[in-house]
Each structure stands twice: as structure tokens, then as C-alpha cells.
Design a protein around this motif. Structure first.
Motif, PDB file in Angstrom:
ATOM      1  N   MET A   1       0.684  -1.300   0.083  1.00 41.35           N
ATOM      2  CA  MET A   1       0.007   0.169  -0.011  1.00 41.35           C
ATOM      3  C   MET A   1       0.692   1.231   0.114  1.00 41.35           C
ATOM      4  SD  MET A   1      -3.055   1.159   2.605  1.00 41.35           S
ATOM      5  CE  MET A   1      -3.860  -0.574   2.262  1.00 41.35           C
ATOM      6  N   ASP A   2       0.394   2.070  -0.582  1.00 40.62           N
ATOM      7  CA  ASP A   2       1.144   3.681  -0.823  1.00 40.62           C
ATOM      8  C   ASP A   2       0.221   4.552  -0.187  1.00 40.62           C
ATOM      9  OD1 ASP A   2       3.484   5.508  -1.108  1.00 40.62           O
ATOM     10  OD2 ASP A   2       3.645   4.486  -3.137  1.00 40.62           O
ATOM     11  N   PHE A   3       0.821   5.769  -0.088  1.00 49.50           N
ATOM     12  CA  PHE A   3       0.162   6.850   0.503  1.00 49.50           C
ATOM     13  C   PHE A   3       0.377   8.136  -0.088  1.00 49.50           C
ATOM     14  CE2 PHE A   3       1.171   3.902   3.965  1.00 49.50           C
ATOM     15  CZ  PHE A   3       0.047   3.716   4.338  1.00 49.50           C
ATOM     16  N   ILE A   4      -0.311   9.385  -0.152  1.00 52.00           N
ATOM     17  CA  ILE A   4      -0.258  10.541  -0.568  1.00 52.00           C
ATOM     18  C   ILE A   4      -0.798  11.373   0.460  1.00 52.00           C
ATOM     19  CG2 ILE A   4      -0.651  12.459  -2.300  1.00 52.00           C
ATOM     20  CD1 ILE A   4      -1.643  10.252  -4.355  1.00 52.00           C
ATOM     21  N   VAL A   5      -0.155  12.436   0.933  1.00 49.28           N
ATOM     22  CA  VAL A   5      -0.748  13.334   2.134  1.00 49.28           C
ATOM     23  C   VAL A   5      -0.873  14.708   1.791  1.00 49.28           C
ATOM     24  CG1 VAL A   5       0.417  11.510   3.738  1.00 49.28           C
ATOM     25  CG2 VAL A   5       1.583  13.518   3.096  1.00 49.28           C
ATOM     26  N   SER A   6      -1.565  15.403   2.512  1.00 44.91           N
ATOM     27  CA  SER A   6      -1.701  16.747   1.981  1.00 44.91           C
ATOM     28  C   SER A   6      -2.252  17.424   3.449  1.00 44.91           C
ATOM     29  CB  SER A   6      -2.561  17.193   1.069  1.00 44.91           C
ATOM     30  OG  SER A   6      -2.658  18.351   0.770  1.00 44.91           O
ATOM     31  N   GLY A   7      -2.232  18.789   3.529  1.00 42.50           N
ATOM     32  CA  GLY A   7      -2.900  19.382   4.575  1.00 42.50           C
ATOM     33  C   GLY A   7      -2.876  21.003   4.541  1.00 42.50           C
ATOM     34  N   ALA A   8      -3.531  21.654   5.257  1.00 44.63           N
ATOM     35  CA  ALA A   8      -3.597  23.080   5.245  1.00 44.63           C
ATOM     36  C   ALA A   8      -4.149  23.558   6.491  1.00 44.63           C
ATOM     37  CB  ALA A   8      -4.267  23.752   4.043  1.00 44.63           C
ATOM     38  N   THR A   9      -3.877  24.860   6.931  1.00 45.65           N
ATOM     39  CA  THR A   9      -4.372  25.642   8.230  1.00 45.65           C
ATOM     40  C   THR A   9      -4.593  27.062   7.670  1.00 45.65           C
ATOM     41  OG1 THR A   9      -4.284  25.860  10.268  1.00 45.65           O
ATOM     42  CG2 THR A   9      -2.345  26.105   9.029  1.00 45.65           C
ATOM     43  N   ASP A  10      -5.607  27.701   8.317  1.00 48.58           N
ATOM     44  CA  ASP A  10      -5.907  29.048   8.057  1.00 48.58           C
ATOM     45  C   ASP A  10      -6.322  29.736   9.251  1.00 48.58           C
ATOM     46  OD1 ASP A  10      -7.737  31.395   7.272  1.00 48.58           O
ATOM     47  OD2 ASP A  10      -6.776  30.695   5.102  1.00 48.58           O
ATOM     48  N   ILE A  11      -5.817  30.963   9.531  1.00 46.28           N
ATOM     49  CA  ILE A  11      -6.152  31.599  10.692  1.00 46.28           C
ATOM     50  C   ILE A  11      -7.897  31.851  10.820  1.00 46.28           C
ATOM     51  CG2 ILE A  11      -5.941  33.966   9.703  1.00 46.28           C
ATOM     52  CD1 ILE A  11      -4.367  34.734  12.294  1.00 46.28           C
ATOM     53  N   GLY A  12      -8.542  31.813   9.762  1.00 46.14           N
ATOM     54  CA  GLY A  12      -9.816  32.134   9.853  1.00 46.14           C
ATOM     55  C   GLY A  12     -10.022  33.599   9.738  1.00 46.14           C
ATOM     56  N   ASN A  13     -11.452  34.125  10.037  1.00 46.19           N
ATOM     57  CA  ASN A  13     -11.892  35.459   9.745  1.00 46.19           C
ATOM     58  C   ASN A  13     -11.772  36.470  10.970  1.00 46.19           C
ATOM     59  OD1 ASN A  13     -13.084  34.973   7.008  1.00 46.19           O
ATOM     60  ND2 ASN A  13     -14.735  33.816   8.042  1.00 46.19           N
ATOM     61  N   VAL A  14     -11.716  35.647  12.156  1.00 49.53           N
ATOM     62  CA  VAL A  14     -11.716  36.528  13.359  1.00 49.53           C
ATOM     63  C   VAL A  14     -10.524  36.638  14.340  1.00 49.53           C
ATOM     64  CG1 VAL A  14     -13.014  36.902  15.601  1.00 49.53           C
ATOM     65  CG2 VAL A  14     -14.246  36.360  13.258  1.00 49.53           C
ATOM     66  N   LYS A  15      -9.959  35.552  14.512  1.00 50.59           N
ATOM     67  CA  LYS A  15      -8.840  35.507  15.353  1.00 50.59           C
ATOM     68  C   LYS A  15      -7.601  36.057  15.093  1.00 50.59           C
ATOM     69  CE  LYS A  15     -10.588  31.594  18.099  1.00 50.59           C
ATOM     70  NZ  LYS A  15     -10.168  30.389  18.837  1.00 50.59           N
ATOM     71  N   LYS A  16      -6.856  36.697  15.837  1.00 51.14           N
ATOM     72  CA  LYS A  16      -5.737  37.456  15.597  1.00 51.14           C
ATOM     73  C   LYS A  16      -4.189  36.497  15.607  1.00 51.14           C
ATOM     74  CE  LYS A  16      -6.903  41.636  17.831  1.00 51.14           C
ATOM     75  NZ  LYS A  16      -6.600  42.798  18.795  1.00 51.14           N
ATOM     76  N   THR A  17      -4.590  35.161  16.040  1.00 51.75           N
ATOM     77  CA  THR A  17      -3.549  34.319  15.800  1.00 51.75           C
ATOM     78  C   THR A  17      -4.071  32.810  15.347  1.00 51.75           C
ATOM     79  OG1 THR A  17      -3.680  33.540  18.093  1.00 51.75           O
ATOM     80  CG2 THR A  17      -2.064  35.263  17.522  1.00 51.75           C
ATOM     81  N   ASN A  18      -3.272  31.914  14.774  1.00 50.69           N
ATOM     82  CA  ASN A  18      -3.786  30.658  14.410  1.00 50.69           C
ATOM     83  C   ASN A  18      -3.405  29.707  15.649  1.00 50.69           C
ATOM     84  OD1 ASN A  18      -4.523  28.229  13.460  1.00 50.69           O
ATOM     85  ND2 ASN A  18      -3.608  28.633  11.302  1.00 50.69           N
ATOM     86  N   GLN A  19      -4.390  29.263  16.412  1.00 50.22           N
ATOM     87  CA  GLN A  19      -3.890  28.259  17.609  1.00 50.22           C
ATOM     88  C   GLN A  19      -3.811  27.033  17.246  1.00 50.22           C
ATOM     89  OE1 GLN A  19      -4.418  29.945  21.558  1.00 50.22           O
ATOM     90  NE2 GLN A  19      -6.373  30.953  20.674  1.00 50.22           N
ATOM     91  N   ASP A  20      -4.260  26.418  15.921  1.00 53.89           N
ATOM     92  CA  ASP A  20      -4.072  25.148  15.622  1.00 53.89           C
ATOM     93  C   ASP A  20      -2.694  24.841  14.944  1.00 53.89           C
ATOM     94  OD1 ASP A  20      -6.815  25.192  15.722  1.00 53.89           O
ATOM     95  OD2 ASP A  20      -7.338  25.085  13.552  1.00 53.89           O
ATOM     96  N   SER A  21      -2.364  23.708  15.070  1.00 55.96           N
ATOM     97  CA  SER A  21      -1.042  23.053  14.637  1.00 55.96           C
ATOM     98  C   SER A  21      -1.210  21.679  14.108  1.00 55.96           C
ATOM     99  CB  SER A  21      -0.040  22.974  15.826  1.00 55.96           C
ATOM    100  OG  SER A  21       0.252  24.266  16.353  1.00 55.96           O
ATOM    101  N   TYR A  22      -0.494  21.524  13.205  1.00 56.20           N
ATOM    102  CA  TYR A  22      -0.941  19.976  12.435  1.00 56.20           C
ATOM    103  C   TYR A  22       0.341  19.626  11.762  1.00 56.20           C
ATOM    104  CZ  TYR A  22      -0.908  21.361   7.666  1.00 56.20           C
ATOM    105  OH  TYR A  22      -0.323  21.873   6.351  1.00 56.20           O
ATOM    106  N   ASN A  23       0.753  18.288  11.621  1.00 52.73           N
ATOM    107  CA  ASN A  23       1.698  17.678  10.895  1.00 52.73           C
ATOM    108  C   ASN A  23       1.135  16.177  10.352  1.00 52.73           C
ATOM    109  OD1 ASN A  23       4.307  16.592  10.040  1.00 52.73           O
ATOM    110  ND2 ASN A  23       5.220  18.167  11.360  1.00 52.73           N
ATOM    111  N   VAL A  24       1.529  15.962   9.089  1.00 50.86           N
ATOM    112  CA  VAL A  24       1.162  14.773   8.228  1.00 50.86           C
ATOM    113  C   VAL A  24       2.651  14.497   7.338  1.00 50.86           C
ATOM    114  CG1 VAL A  24       0.136  15.860   6.319  1.00 50.86           C
ATOM    115  CG2 VAL A  24      -0.224  13.412   6.913  1.00 50.86           C
ATOM    116  N   LYS A  25       3.133  13.360   7.662  1.00 46.12           N
ATOM    117  CA  LYS A  25       4.084  12.886   6.999  1.00 46.12           C
ATOM    118  C   LYS A  25       4.006  11.355   6.564  1.00 46.12           C
ATOM    119  CE  LYS A  25       6.963  14.065  10.288  1.00 46.12           C
ATOM    120  NZ  LYS A  25       6.067  14.381  11.436  1.00 46.12           N
TER     121      LYS A  25
END
Length: 256
Positions: A1-25
Motif C-alpha cells: 500500500m502507498d500513501f499521498i498526504v496533504s494538509g492546510a491551516t488558516d487563521i480564519g476570519n476573526v482570530k488574531k493568531t492561529n492556535q491550530d497546529s498540525y503535521n502529516v508525513k
């Protein structure tokens, strides 16, 4: 089996900082290719939620770099090993983040959803209301939200529709750094070929329905890394158009 990975994050409309964190590998091991993915949604004053979520992502990445090679070198991996390792890691992260918050004078914390895909098995741990899904010919949620309204739905006190509009929907029952005694949820199962596995923060799915997520991220639409990224960003933009107020993050894995 093989894999392709992707991801994205966005601060959004309101908040002054992006408090989300992620990783995929994708990881090469003696047992074949594997994928590790993690999504965390931080919370706390003075933008410290970003520090909490990034800390947990870093701690799990260290496990991937330092511990996973030892496990796979023996060509033997078990649910018990993963569960014990991750539980100890979460306890240590919880104590570290909680102590730092007390030093600063306010509570900070983070949710967590982490997933390990091997050639035949999947392992998931969840704390809070970040989620994991499997998309094949349908979309299936693989985790349970650890929130007050989700518990009331499970207890039959309110309906799913009532929960979506409930003003208490952000009240967590569990959070790393803010809950003294954590009870992480663990899930395991078989990896399905020609499927998409998706992790997301609550900001990714508050105003976008599961059928819309399936329409954009099902395996027929996620055939290469460029398409995967474009489709994820398309849903992020849809969330923003619908005035989602939170940070928005998604990580995806395509099996083939």
C-alpha cells in the motif's frame, strides 16, 4: 500500500493568531511505508493556545523520530505498544503544559487527534473535539467528541441537530493542559485501500456538513497531492465564506 498526504491551516476570519497546529508525513520503515498525522486545536489567553498545540505536535513528532524506528526495527507493532506509548506521552505533555500555564497565571491547553497508518492497521488517539474520518464510498467518523453537548447526545438528552446549534458546543470535557486526569480515547482497525483518512479541527466542520466534506474529499476527488491540497483549501474557503469564526485546519491521507 502507498500513501499521498496533504494538509492546510488558516487563521480564519476573526482570530488574531492561529492556535491550530498540525503535521502529516509519510515514513519509510522496515515494515514498509507508514503515515503519521496529528491535528491539535489550542486554547488559552495571550495566544498561548498556539504554544500548547505546537508543544503536543512536537512531542508526538519526537516519538515518530525516536521511538517508532525502534518499534519497526523489530518488525512487530501492536495496539498495546502504541496505546501505552501515546498514553505516557499525553500524560507528560499534560503535566508540562499545565505547569507552564500555572506559571503564567492562566490556563492553556489543546485538543488532540493523532493517527498512525501502517500497511494494514490504523491507530488513533483523541482528546477533545478534533476529529478523524474515513472516506470510501461514504464518510464515517472514527472518533467521538469529548464535549458536553456530544455527551448529552450520546445520553439521549438532545439530538444531533440541537447539538449543532447549542451555544455550549465548545465546552470540552477533556483537554491536554487543562484536565488534571485525562482519559484519551483510543481506536484501532484495518487500513482500507483507495480511501481517504482525514483529521480536522472543529473550525473545519462547524458550518460545513459531512456530506459536503465527502463531496470534496472523497477518494475519486483526491487523486494526487495537488488536487488534495486544492480541495482542502476549497473547503477552508467555504468555511470562511460562511463566517466560521475559528481557526481552520485539515490533514488528509490518500491510500492506494
Amino acid at each position: 500500500m502507498d500513501f499521498i498526504v496533504s494538509g492546510a491551516t488558516d487563521i480564519g476570519n476573526v482570530k488574531k493568531t492561529n492556535q491550530d497546529s498540525y503535521n502529516v508525513k509519510v515514513i519509510s520503515t522496515p515494515m514498509g511505508k507508514m503515515v503519521f498525522a496529528i491535528v491539535c486545536d489550542g486554547m488559552g489567553g495571550l495566544s498561548m493556545g498556539e504554544l500548547a498545540s505546537a508543544t503536543v505536535v512536537h512531542d508526538f513528532n519526537q516519538w515518530v523520530f525516536n521511538r517508532l524506528p525502534l518499534i519497526t526495527a523489530e518488525k512487530k507493532i501492536s495496539e498495546r505498544t502504541i496505546r501505552e506509548d501515546w498514553e505516557n506521552l499525553i500524560i507528560a505533555s499534560n503535566e508540562k503544559i499545565s505547569a507552564f500555564g500555572k506559571q503564567q497565571g492562566f490556563a492553556i491547553g489543546t485538543t488532540l487527534t493523532a493517527m498512525l497508518l501502517t500497511q494494514d492497521s490504523l491507530y488513533i488517539v483523541n482528546v477533545g473535539d478534533t476529529r478523524a474520518y474515513q472516506l470510501t464510498d461514504k464518510i464515517v467518523r472514527l472518533t467521538d467528541d469529548q464535549t458536553l453537548v456530544a455527551k448529552e447526545v450520546r445520553d439521549g438528552k438532545i439530538t444531533e441537530e440541537e447539538a449543532e446549534a447549542d451555544t455550549r458546543r465548545a465546552v470540552l470535557l477533556q483537554g491536554i493542559g487543562v484536565t488534571p486526569h485525562l482519559y484519551p480515547q483510543f481506536f484501532s482497525g484495518s487500513v482500507v485501500k483507495d480511501a481517504v483518512y482525514m483529521l480536522c479541527t472543529d473550525g473545519f466542520r462547524h458550518v460545513v456538513k459531512e456530506n459536503e466534506i465527502f463531496a470534496a474529499l472523497n477518494p475519486t476527488k483526491m487523486v494526487n497531492a495537488a488536487d488534495m491540497t486544492a480541495n482542502i483549501k476549497g473547503l477552508i474557503n467555504l468555511n470562511k465564506q460562511r463566517q466560521e469564526r475559528d481557526n481552520i485546519t485539515c490533514a488528509a491521507i490518500r491510500t492506494f
